[in-house]
Design a protein around this motif. Structure first.
Motif, mmCIF file in Angstrom:
data_model
loop_
_atom_site.group_PDB
_atom_site.id
_atom_site.type_symbol
_atom_site.label_atom_id
_atom_site.label_comp_id
_atom_site.label_asym_id
_atom_site.label_seq_id
_atom_site.Cartn_x
_atom_site.Cartn_y
_atom_site.Cartn_z
ATOM 1 N N THR A 146 -71.084 -42.650 -24.336
ATOM 2 C CA THR A 146 -70.352 -43.328 -23.273
ATOM 3 C C THR A 146 -70.832 -44.761 -23.104
ATOM 4 O O THR A 146 -72.022 -45.023 -23.024
ATOM 5 C CB THR A 146 -70.505 -42.584 -21.936
ATOM 6 O OG1 THR A 146 -70.051 -41.253 -22.100
ATOM 7 C CG2 THR A 146 -69.687 -43.267 -20.844
ATOM 8 N N THR B 293 -65.671 -44.525 -25.154
ATOM 9 C CA THR B 293 -66.738 -43.846 -25.874
ATOM 10 C C THR B 293 -66.581 -44.101 -27.365
ATOM 11 O O THR B 293 -65.465 -44.240 -27.869
ATOM 12 C CB THR B 293 -66.730 -42.337 -25.594
ATOM 13 O OG1 THR B 293 -65.432 -41.808 -25.878
ATOM 14 C CG2 THR B 293 -67.069 -42.052 -24.149
ATOM 15 N N PHE C 256 -69.740 -38.374 -29.127
ATOM 16 C CA PHE C 256 -69.316 -39.552 -28.383
ATOM 17 C C PHE C 256 -70.468 -40.083 -27.541
ATOM 18 O O PHE C 256 -71.234 -39.318 -26.965
ATOM 19 C CB PHE C 256 -68.134 -39.233 -27.462
ATOM 20 C CG PHE C 256 -66.819 -39.122 -28.180
ATOM 21 C CD1 PHE C 256 -66.208 -40.242 -28.723
ATOM 22 C CD2 PHE C 256 -66.189 -37.900 -28.310
ATOM 23 C CE1 PHE C 256 -64.997 -40.143 -29.378
ATOM 24 C CE2 PHE C 256 -64.968 -37.791 -28.962
ATOM 25 C CZ PHE C 256 -64.382 -38.921 -29.498
#
Length: 207
Positions: A50, A56, A48
């Motif tokens: 951000t 995300t 992921f």
């Protein structure tokens, strides 16, 4: 006789001392679960990245598939998310008891209708409602027409998502699957219409 009558008030006071901590603990669990964020359960690199809006994303080449997410809906029908492969799927974890869930529900209902023709399917996962009544009333109140799997104990949340992809304590949460059924985006907070659309749009555009 007097000793018998004297013992009853002590018994009542004892029950009061037992019930109060339990009630406080339940209330604390509810408050901590609703809208809490933090790291997702489990370990491993989830890939992921951000973004500024609390959402995300995962690069297309690094996405992973969800596990089996299937069961009975609030309306008593059978639903398997795997059957929606080929569509962009928005999975929203919610509970009728959760104020942030109530805040985002009208936005989800609207965007679900607006994007259906673009190949987007919304599926709710209703959790921690001990019976279906409040959850069904929630759907009616907020005009939610897409189905929700009924997951009162959180079993689907724990088993359906790979470790590290979803915090089971973060309610509401939203995970978006690409057309291959792989996790492409995630939010561990309530979303308004604008953020929800921005979360979905890149996946609609993918070919």
């Amino acid at each position: 006789m007097n000793s018998g009558r004297a013992s009853r008030p002590r018994s009542g006071r004892h029950r009061s001392r037992v019930i109060t901590p339990i009630a406080i603990a339940v209330a604390a669990l509810t408050l901590s679960a609703c809208g809490s964020g933090g790291k997702s359960g489990g370990g491993g690199d989830t890939n992921f990245v951000t973004n500024s809006g609390g959402i995300t994303t995962v690069a297309r080449t690094e996405r992973t598939s969800v596990n089996e997410i299937a069961g009975e809906t609030l309306e008593g029908k059978t639903l398997d998310v795997a059957d929606l492969k080929g569509k962009v799927v928005v999975l929203n974890v919610w509970g009728s008891w959760c104020p942030p869930c109530r805040a985002e529900a009208p936005h989800f209902a609207k965007v679900a209708k607006d994007t259906e023709a673009q190949g987007v399917s919304f599926v709710g996962i209703n959790t921690r409602d001990p019976n279906k009544g409040p959850a069904l009333a929630f759907e009616k109140d907020y005009g939610v027409e897409y189905p929700s799997l009924y997951d009162p104990t959180g079993k689907l949340i724990l088993s359906g998502f790979p470790k590290g992809t979803l915090n089971p304590q973060a309610i509401p949460s939203t995970i978006v699957l690409d057309r291959d059924g792989k996790i492409a985006a995630r939010s561990l907070m309530a979303l308004n219409e604008d953020k929800l659309r921005k979360m979905i749009a890149p996946l609609i555009a993918e070919k």
